[in-house]
Design a protein around this motif. Structure first.
Motif, PDB file in Angstrom:
ATOM      1  N   ARG A 192       5.422   7.819  -2.393  1.00  0.00           N
ATOM      2  CA  ARG A 192       4.687   8.480  -1.318  1.00  0.00           C
ATOM      3  C   ARG A 192       3.309   8.886  -1.832  1.00  0.00           C
ATOM      4  O   ARG A 192       3.158   9.461  -2.911  1.00  0.00           O
ATOM      5  CB  ARG A 192       5.452   9.720  -0.850  1.00  0.00           C
ATOM      6  CG  ARG A 192       4.762  10.505   0.264  1.00  0.00           C
ATOM      7  CD  ARG A 192       5.667  11.612   0.788  1.00  0.00           C
ATOM      8  NE  ARG A 192       4.993  12.397   1.816  1.00  0.00           N
ATOM      9  CZ  ARG A 192       4.396  13.569   1.589  1.00  0.00           C
ATOM     10  NH1 ARG A 192       4.435  14.112   0.367  1.00  0.00           N
ATOM     11  NH2 ARG A 192       3.814  14.216   2.579  1.00  0.00           N
ATOM     12  N   LYS A 215       0.967  -1.656   9.584  1.00  0.00           N
ATOM     13  CA  LYS A 215       1.780  -0.764   8.768  1.00  0.00           C
ATOM     14  C   LYS A 215       3.209  -0.903   9.263  1.00  0.00           C
ATOM     15  O   LYS A 215       3.515  -0.502  10.388  1.00  0.00           O
ATOM     16  CB  LYS A 215       1.298   0.680   8.885  1.00  0.00           C
ATOM     17  CG  LYS A 215       2.177   1.684   8.158  1.00  0.00           C
ATOM     18  CD  LYS A 215       1.697   3.119   8.395  1.00  0.00           C
ATOM     19  CE  LYS A 215       2.622   4.138   7.755  1.00  0.00           C
ATOM     20  NZ  LYS A 215       2.201   5.536   8.026  1.00  0.00           N
ATOM     21  N   GLU A 243      -1.840   7.161   4.549  1.00  0.00           N
ATOM     22  CA  GLU A 243      -0.733   7.897   3.926  1.00  0.00           C
ATOM     23  C   GLU A 243       0.548   7.097   4.130  1.00  0.00           C
ATOM     24  O   GLU A 243       0.934   6.808   5.275  1.00  0.00           O
ATOM     25  CB  GLU A 243      -0.600   9.285   4.545  1.00  0.00           C
ATOM     26  CG  GLU A 243       0.529  10.099   3.956  1.00  0.00           C
ATOM     27  CD  GLU A 243       0.682  11.460   4.599  1.00  0.00           C
ATOM     28  OE1 GLU A 243       1.745  12.099   4.394  1.00  0.00           O
ATOM     29  OE2 GLU A 243      -0.246  11.892   5.325  1.00  0.00           O
ATOM     30  N   LEU A 244       1.194   6.743   3.041  1.00  0.00           N
ATOM     31  CA  LEU A 244       2.389   5.909   3.099  1.00  0.00           C
ATOM     32  C   LEU A 244       3.564   6.613   2.426  1.00  0.00           C
ATOM     33  O   LEU A 244       3.377   7.358   1.453  1.00  0.00           O
ATOM     34  CB  LEU A 244       2.144   4.561   2.398  1.00  0.00           C
ATOM     35  CG  LEU A 244       0.979   3.706   2.920  1.00  0.00           C
ATOM     36  CD1 LEU A 244       0.863   2.426   2.096  1.00  0.00           C
ATOM     37  CD2 LEU A 244       1.147   3.397   4.406  1.00  0.00           C
ATOM     38  N   GLN A 245       4.717   6.348   2.965  1.00  0.00           N
ATOM     39  CA  GLN A 245       5.947   6.780   2.316  1.00  0.00           C
ATOM     40  C   GLN A 245       6.421   5.657   1.387  1.00  0.00           C
ATOM     41  O   GLN A 245       6.014   4.501   1.524  1.00  0.00           O
ATOM     42  CB  GLN A 245       7.034   7.073   3.369  1.00  0.00           C
ATOM     43  CG  GLN A 245       6.656   8.131   4.381  1.00  0.00           C
ATOM     44  CD  GLN A 245       6.491   9.512   3.754  1.00  0.00           C
ATOM     45  OE1 GLN A 245       7.191   9.857   2.799  1.00  0.00           O
ATOM     46  NE2 GLN A 245       5.575  10.308   4.307  1.00  0.00           N
ATOM     47  N   ALA A 246       7.245   6.028   0.414  1.00  0.00           N
ATOM     48  CA  ALA A 246       7.795   5.000  -0.470  1.00  0.00           C
ATOM     49  C   ALA A 246       8.554   3.970   0.360  1.00  0.00           C
ATOM     50  O   ALA A 246       9.402   4.319   1.202  1.00  0.00           O
ATOM     51  CB  ALA A 246       8.706   5.635  -1.504  1.00  0.00           C
ATOM     52  N   ASP A 248       7.052   1.861   2.558  1.00  0.00           N
ATOM     53  CA  ASP A 248       6.210   1.380   3.667  1.00  0.00           C
ATOM     54  C   ASP A 248       5.492   0.104   3.239  1.00  0.00           C
ATOM     55  O   ASP A 248       5.109  -0.075   2.074  1.00  0.00           O
ATOM     56  CB  ASP A 248       5.178   2.437   4.056  1.00  0.00           C
ATOM     57  CG  ASP A 248       5.786   3.557   4.890  1.00  0.00           C
ATOM     58  OD1 ASP A 248       6.922   3.376   5.381  1.00  0.00           O
ATOM     59  OD2 ASP A 248       5.134   4.606   5.021  1.00  0.00           O
TER      60      ASP A 248
END
Length: 278
Positions: A192, A215, A243-246, A248
């Motif tokens: 993240r 995305k 902003e990305l989560q693990a 994505d």
């Protein structure tokens, strides 16, 4: 008659004394006092009055000598006075230079104090900066390092197609962390955090060029361009911080009816990297 002779000798002695005071040189080889004495001895001493006159003459001679000595002393005093005046002027100059030196010393002390204060402030800022760097190093010590850079192809034109396709940037030049997959064209976030992506598209023939950014399955960006000239490159560039989560995924897709161009000069490129973990 004798009284007149004595008086003449007295006047002559006084005149001779005054001439000596002014610096005139006498032609006579004998001192006046000796001449006066000898002249007095030639005169008959027949009474006490004449003796008193010669005593007065000698007294006047002694007074003349004292006057000369006083004149010499006065000249020495004048010389000392001039020397004292010169010394006083020299002392005044020294005092002025001393005051100037004191003013300069005060200015230097003030400058030194200001520099010391600035140095102390800089040392404090350096300590704070060092502390912040240490904190950032601790925060990023365990964070993964993620960055990639790739170009699309060496074969020239890609598209246009009747359907939307995923662009697979096959020439991978940097792939730290192995988060970009050339076989699929997908970037997968390992942790993240906030990531930065940038792409450049080029075309050298008449028509449309463009790209979608996804995305996961969500379209988040679209850029396009058009040229009516053949043989001249036209390019566009865009970027995004996401902003990305693990887990994505980010990928680029070519819209239907659009084309891009790339060759060994790397006109159409794609980069991404982790700005900071969250």
């Amino acid at each position: 008659m004798r009284g007149s002779v004595v008086l003449l000798l007295l006047v002559w002695g006084l005149c001779g004394s005054e001439a000596l005071q002014e610096g005139s040189r006498l032609e006579s080889s004998e001192p006046q006092s000796k001449i006066l004495t000898e002249a007095a001895e030639d005169l008959p001493e027949d009474n006490a009055k004449q003796t008193d006159i010669w005593a007065e003459v000698r007294m006047l001679q002694d007074m003349l000598v004292e006057v000369r000595n006083m004149e010499v002393g006065l000249k020495e005093v004048e010389g000392l006075k001039a020397e004292l005046i010169a010394n006083k002027m020299h002392m005044e100059q020294l005092e002025m230079r001393l005051r100037q030196s004191e003013v300069k010393t005060t200015e230097l002390e003030e400058e030194s104090a200001a520099l010391q204060a600035r140095l102390s402030s800089s040392e404090g800022e350096l300590v704070i900066s060092r502390s912040r760097i240490d904190q950032l190093e601790k925060q990023t010590a365990g964070a993964p390092k993620v960055a990639f850079y790739a170009s699309l192809t060496n074969s020239g034109h890609v598209g246009p197609f009747n359907t939307e396709i995923t662009l697979k940037y096959s020439n991978v030049w940097t792939n730290i962390g192995n988060a970009y997959h050339a076989a699929t064209g997908f970037f997968t976030a390992p942790v993240r955090g906030v990531y930065y992506f940038q792409f450049t598209l080029c075309i050298d023939q008449e028509g449309f060029m463009g790209v979608y950014m996804y995305k996961n399955n969500q379209r988040i960006l679209f850029n396009w361009g058009y040229t009516n000239e053949n043989g001249y490159l036209k390019c566009l560039t865009n970027a995004a911080a996401l902003e990305l989560q693990a887990g994505d995924e980010i990928h680029l897709r070519l819209p239907s009816g659009h084309s891009v161009y790339d060759d060994g000069n790397r006109y159409t490129t794609y980069i991404g990297y982790l700005l900071f973990p969250l």
